[in-house]
Scaffold this motif. Sequence first.
Motif: not given
Lengths: 128, 416
Positions: B160, B153, B123, B156-157
């Motif tokens: 991922r 946060t 993404s 985590q991105r």
Amino acid sequence: MKYLVLIYGNDESWDWDTWSKDEFDRTNREMDKIIDEFRESGELVDGHGLAAPRQTKTVWLKEGVPVVTDGPFGESKEVLAGYFLIDCESADRAVELAKRVQQVPAPETQRGLPVEVRPIMDDAGLEM
Amino acid sequence: MSELTDVEHLLRALTPRVLGALIRRYGHFDACEDATQEALLAAAVQWPRDGIPENPRSWLITVASRRLTDQLRSEESRRRREVAAAATVRPEELVSPPADADDGQAADDTVTLLFLCCHPALSPASQIALTLRAVGGLTTAEIAHAFLVPEATMAQRISRAKQRIKSTGIPFRMPPQEEFDDRLLVVLRVLYLIFNEGYTATSGPALHRSELANEAIRLTRELHQLLPGDPEVAGLLALMLLTDARRPARTRPDGSLVPLAEQDRSLWNRDAIAEGIDLITRTLPRGRVGPYQVQAAIAAIHDEATEAKDTDWEQILALYQILDRIAPGPMVTLNRIVALAMVHGPQAGLAELDDLERDARLAQHHRLHAVRAHLLEMAGDLQAAQASYRTAAHLTTSLPEQRYLNARLAGITDVH
């Protein structure tokens, strides 16, 4: 972009004795799943449940003087029950996440409660 | 982010070279990334104390390799990683030169890493985070800070994104010839998004976001050095330089925006403008004109005018007409309409705006209403301008823009 997802409740939202044990467990489980999902996807910035409405204090200004009343303002049956602060790619995505929240199973008394999605204002500005 | 020390500067610059070298040799993007971070951390502690080693890159690669092989070896007995490792490394690379070979390879590694981080399977948010981390060498905390999210946060991105690379099996190599141009476009778009994120931040507490603009320029400059023959890379660099040159005049001390027409041009960065103009002037004649080059040319025309009234709007209009053909989009159309109004008068612009508003996506976009308001004001239809400014102010999510639109609204009301 950041959004505030506002979850509304009513009187029965904190009266868990009116929920069956199964309903209660299931709602908690599903809500935890959502929180994990939002955290997993890197979209969760913050989120909390709010205390029962009777713990609310509302501050008004009457003739230039702050006045404090107990309880939420307004006569509405709906009161804020919790929120998520999310950071996601688009307004559509924010709404998608709000739908996930709405779809958490809940007892009859909790049906028909709204979940609001509010964009948060940003510091950035394009050259005009 | 405060000013970087020499060690910090060096580590940032070396990050992609070290990471690229490791991936080229071992595969396992995520494990290499972890090992690189650990080596960088060790260097950040030891080098200020013991001095910078003679070959800093070799030092980092050695330390990182050691950690990596320790890590992989400890998992070996459980999962037979060697087989997997062999599969992610191309057969010809199994006898490749040592990880810390020459600088030329290091340069190629950086470009390859950039392509990897900007792979279309990720993404845009992931592409941006990964690029800043793996190629830019920013820490997770720095990236989180820049995007105003908690460190957890952002971590985590990034995690991922690394997982996604692993699970989709994206290889560490340059895209094949037939995909190269499209893939490069994605890279350029990521760099542009990073720049935009940083450029549009206002001053004051958002200063750390403006560091992103500098970072984008740095990375694009590096890419330009590594791919000097590519005109769109040069175009993007020129666009960034010419846009960033105006930054000192963009905001007032209170954070409010100063529109282009009202900026104090003596505050513009003349060196950046000179460099940008030189770059785009040399690039355009090569042919293979693309959207970044055209946008850079437009920025150059704005920046060349010593006063707003000297702006060559006819040239700008012509360029937007080209942009409309090669890279159409609603924002391009809006900007073209503004240029059209400057050349042919506000009514001409307003007529085209009516057409544009039929697009449902745009009818709710604050920029359309802001442009309409501006043109109505130009045409002297103040009441209608007021209404449009108010609509625009309610539709925007940008605080500085909202302030600006309300200020214009107030300006009209005062005249009445």
